[in-house]
Scaffold this active site. Structure first.
Site, PDB file in Angstrom:
ATOM      1  N   GLU A  74       1.861   3.998  -4.808  1.00  0.00           N
ATOM      2  CA  GLU A  74       1.616   5.376  -3.634  1.00  0.00           C
ATOM      3  C   GLU A  74       3.015   6.113  -4.094  1.00  0.00           C
ATOM      4  O   GLU A  74       2.976   7.293  -3.942  1.00  0.00           O
ATOM      5  CB  GLU A  74       1.650   4.694  -2.443  1.00  0.00           C
ATOM      6  CG  GLU A  74       0.402   3.895  -1.998  1.00  0.00           C
ATOM      7  CD  GLU A  74       0.245   3.462  -0.732  1.00  0.00           C
ATOM      8  OE1 GLU A  74       0.898   2.571  -0.477  1.00  0.00           O
ATOM      9  OE2 GLU A  74      -0.722   3.718  -0.124  1.00  0.00           O
ATOM     10  N   GLU A 104      -4.262  -3.666  -1.820  1.00  0.00           N
ATOM     11  CA  GLU A 104      -4.233  -4.135  -0.427  1.00  0.00           C
ATOM     12  C   GLU A 104      -5.342  -4.781  -0.074  1.00  0.00           C
ATOM     13  O   GLU A 104      -5.022  -5.544   0.924  1.00  0.00           O
ATOM     14  CB  GLU A 104      -3.811  -2.768   0.225  1.00  0.00           C
ATOM     15  CG  GLU A 104      -2.335  -2.059   0.200  1.00  0.00           C
ATOM     16  CD  GLU A 104      -2.145  -1.184  -1.174  1.00  0.00           C
ATOM     17  OE1 GLU A 104      -3.022  -1.416  -2.006  1.00  0.00           O
ATOM     18  OE2 GLU A 104      -1.271  -0.423  -1.095  1.00  0.00           O
TER      19      GLU A 104
END
Ligand SMILES: CCCCCCCC/C=C\C/C=C/C(=O)SCCNC(=O)CCNC(=O)[C@H](O)C(C)(C)COP(=O)(O)OP(=O)(O)OC[C@H]1O[C@@H](n2cnc3c(N)ncnc32)[C@H](O)[C@@H]1OP(=O)(O)O
Length: 717
Positions: A102, A122
């Site tokens: 990210e 995730e």
């Protein structure tokens, strides 16, 4: 935790948080402050973000989950990058995952080494990419790619990531040097169009059909696992909402997911999986002090289903294997099986045709045990008959070199007894593979009372080297896996006897998340093997199995499985078992009226009036009988920690990972409740000793100790 230096006009910000550069609070602070430093230094024209040591940051620090993360968040670091006014380059080596990727997506450019991998995993720990990933990736790689990556957590090699524009350039050599060179090339060029938040997601007009297709796939494979569905919603937010609102929505969802039982279970499983390699033996010796022997040559004895599967597992990991059978006919058949399993691996894209050819050329065969005189390690995989194994091990002891390690693939028998037939019990160990052994990842390694730490270290290391998940347990009938599975299989039969239908039980447990119900498993495994051992056990006691047998050796007994076997209904391989199949070997099953009648006749002959059995009772009797046994296994020290048991269940039986494993599941629903229900069934079924409540469970049910402290508490009891 974050290093900063300048090379000419380029500032390098290097995350230095071994082992994997997780983005702990201090790292986020360090990144944020050093970005400020670079922004304020007029001589800095570009910035490189990288990771020291083995990898680029692999994401948030999972230990910090469960509470509201302290600011700055990953998105705050991201905003700082976007607004720095100087181009920022992410230089990725190792794995750039989760929050790490990210941060890279907030950067203006991304370069990576060829063997680097990137991903947003995730979902695998029950979360969604709330640090900007679900908003940024669709804007860079498009909705379709984002959906695939985010809902599966798949890591992409750098070359594939470059195809989807996630990586701007694949470079080789020293990643920091390459990063600086790249920075020097772009430092004076405009880069505002590289800020992803200002782009609109590619393929946004196809959001609906893409979403529907992805949700269909998720439904097929997720079996009650929620995170992938939430991930889909988080990606849809990138289309439906302005960037910052999408981020905010995703944070809210993240927070809800973080508190869910599924996320806790998956994060527990993540750490449990890593803890199993930290074994220790009760009599001393552990993973840190024991040194594995170097294993170069391996022999497998027995070319049946297990032996050939083990051979393929070893060959495909690059080990030369000497396969042994008692005669040439069996050997030829075994070699054919090995070849077809290798071909199957090519079809399933597990390896290339070239690799399969190499593996095949590393296979040698013999019918002469004497040929094993120079191998480093032997894995015996013959029938489950103690006398046969004792005979083989005593011969091996005489033939093999003194330092050779002798392993048994027994799934049930006492390792100490097998070891006692040799003069090297320190070098005898159980290596229990699960069928099909070339596919199933669990390797239950069993130490005997004289097995040396070096021998244990060697088989634990071997397991890892062949891509298995090795878990160490002590010896007892059935060890951990089959010992826990046994009461469950029995309860499934008793439930049918009392009024449930096999397909009802299978459905309930599949709805719970098991890959297959117990009757389908019986049909897949083949009923004949268990039938033979039950008949042998009866013979041993001077009994014969009979149709109306309700007790065996003082225990409640159900003869339904024997009745099916008497009719030749061994399961898939004979085309009929608890279900009927299109043809022998087929997986296409249907409910069989004959079985329904047979069950009814069985109940009639025993005077059992069928009753309605609820979903709750099926779940409880199946799961809790196994869990009770799990606590006894802990109590006796057969497994050192609940984590070992849970990993065995995740990899050996496909227990749903989002429940963490049976022991974690028990901890989540409450040990008091589990204990009370076990006592209830013990009262109802006094002739099934598996309902005798575990003493450890009883104690823990009063104290309500977190699962991480069970083993410690147990050692004090
Ligand atoms: C009001 C509400 C506000 C909410 C605000 C929300 C904002 C949220 C913002 C961002 C969220 C970001 C989330 C994430 O990033 S989640 C994490 C995603 N990353 C992962 O899941 C990676 C997990 N790790 C791995 O897959 C592997 O470990 C690996 C591929 C990185 C390396 O594999 P390998 O080389 O085989 O090594 P090990 O697996 O053995 O690991 C070594 C060692 O490192 C520990 N470890 C690994 N990853 C982490 C981690 N992410 N956190 C902490 N520790 C980690 C691992 O446990 C091993 O430790 P050891 O056993 O003690 O040696």
């Amino acid at each position: 935790m974050v290093d900063y230096w300048r090379q000419g006009s380029v500032a390098v910000i290097a995350v230095n948080n071994p082992p994997v550069n997780a983005l702990s609070y201090n790292v986020r602070v360090g990144l944020y402050n050093n970005l400020d430093k670079a922004a304020n230094d007029r001589d800095v024209l570009a910035v490189v973000i990288c990771g020291k040591g083995r990898t680029f940051p692999v994401g948030a620090d999972i230990h910090e989950f469960g509470q509201i993360p302290k600011e700055p968040w990953i998105t705050d670091v991201g905003r700082k990058i976007e607004s720095l006014g100087k181009p920022v380059i992410a230089a990725i080596h190792g794995t750039g995952l989760g929050g790490g990727l990210e941060i890279a997506l907030f950067c203006h450019y991304r370069i990576a080494l060829p063997n680097a991998r990137v991903g947003l995993p995730e979902v695998l720990i029950g979360l969604l990419p709330a640090g900007g990933g679900a908003q940024l990736l669709p804007r860079l790689a498009g909705i379709q790619v984002a959906m695939e990556m985010i809902t599966t957590g798949r890591q992409l090699p750098a070359s594939e990531a470059a195809k989807y524009n996630i990586i701007d350039k694949v470079v080789s050599g020293d990643i920091v040097k390459e990063g600086i060179e790249f920075a020097l090339r772009v430092q004076n060029k405009p880069f505002q169009d590289k800020i992803l938040r200002y782009r609109s997601p590619h393929g946004k007009d196809s959001l609906q059909p893409i979403t529907e297709a992805v949700l269909r796939k998720i439904k097929m494979r997720s079996r009650g696992f929620y995170a992938p569905v939430w991930c889909v919603r988080s990606i849809a937010n990138s289309v439906k909402l302005p960037f910052e609102e999408g981020l905010a929505q995703n944070r809210i969802m993240f927070q809800q997911m973080q508190l869910s039982g599924q996320a806790k279970a998956l994060q527990y499983a993540f750490f449990a999986e890593r803890s199993i390699s930290k074994w220790k033996l009760p009599c001393g010796g552990n993973f840190a002090t024991a040194v594995p022997r170097k294993i170069k040559t391996i022999s497998v004895i027995g070319a049946g289903t297990m032996g050939t599967g083990i051979t393929v597992a070893l060959l495909s990991a690059g080990f030369p294997v000497l396969l042994v059978e008692q005669n040439k006919r069996f050997l030829m058949k075994g070699v054919q099986t090995v070849q077809s399993l290798l071909e199957g691996g090519v079809k399933r894209r597990k390896f290339t045709a070239e690799q399969a050819k190499m593996a095949s050329s590393s296979l040698t065969t013999t019918v002469d045990l004497q040929a094993l005189n120079s191998v480093d390690l032997v894995i015996e995989a013959v029938f489950e008959t103690l006398s046969l194994k004792e005979d083989i091990f005593s011969k091996l002891d005489k033939i093999c070199k003194p330092e050779a390690i002798l392993c048994s693939n027994t799934s049930y028998l006492n390792i100490d007894k097998i070891a006692a037939s040799t003069r090297r019990p320190d070098k005898v160990v159980g290596t229990h593979f699960f069928s099909p052994a070339h596919i199933m990842r669990l390797m239950e390694n069993i130490y005997g009372c004289k097995t040396s730490p070096e021998t244990v270290a060697t088989v634990m290391d071997l397991g890892k080297r062949i891509g298995k998940v090795p878990v160490l347990v002590g010896t007892c009938p059935g060890f951990c896996a089959n010992r826990m599975n046994r009461p469950q299989s029995e309860e499934a039969l008793f439930l049918v006897e009392e009024g449930a239908q096999p397909e009802q039980i299978d459905q309930v447990l599949e709805d719970f998340g098991m890959p297959m119900g117990p009757f389908k498993v019986r049909d897949l495994a083949g009923g004949d093997i268990g039938w033979r051992s039950r008949k042998d056990a009866a013979l041993h006691l001077g009994l014969t199995l009979s149709y109306d047998l309700q007790f065996f050796n003082g225990e409640r007994y159900c003869s339904l499985a024997d009745k099916l076997c008497e009719l030749g209904r061994f399961g898939q391989k004979t085309g009929s078992g608890w279900y009927s199949y299109d043809k022998p070997g087929s997986k296409q099953l249907s409910i069989d009226e004959d079985v329904t009648k047979l069950i009814q006749n069985h109940r009639d002959s025993l005077g059992i009036k069928p009753r309605k059995i609820t979903t709750q009772e099926i779940q409880e009797r199946f799961l809790f009988s196994g869990i009770n046994e799990g606590f006894k296994i802990l109590e006796e020290g057969i497994a050192a920690r609940p984590e070992d048991i849970d990993i065995i269940w995740l990899y050996g039986f496909g227990f749903p990972r989002h429940y963490g494993g049976p022991m974690f599941y028990a901890s989540q629903i409450g040990l008091k409740r589990v204990y009370d229900r076990i006592c209830h069934y013990h009262e109802l079924f006094p002739y099934s000793s598996h309902w005798m409540p575990s003493k450890l469970l009883q104690k823990l049910s009063i104290q309500e100790v977190p699962i991480g402290q069970w083993a410690e508490l147990h050692s004090k009891l």
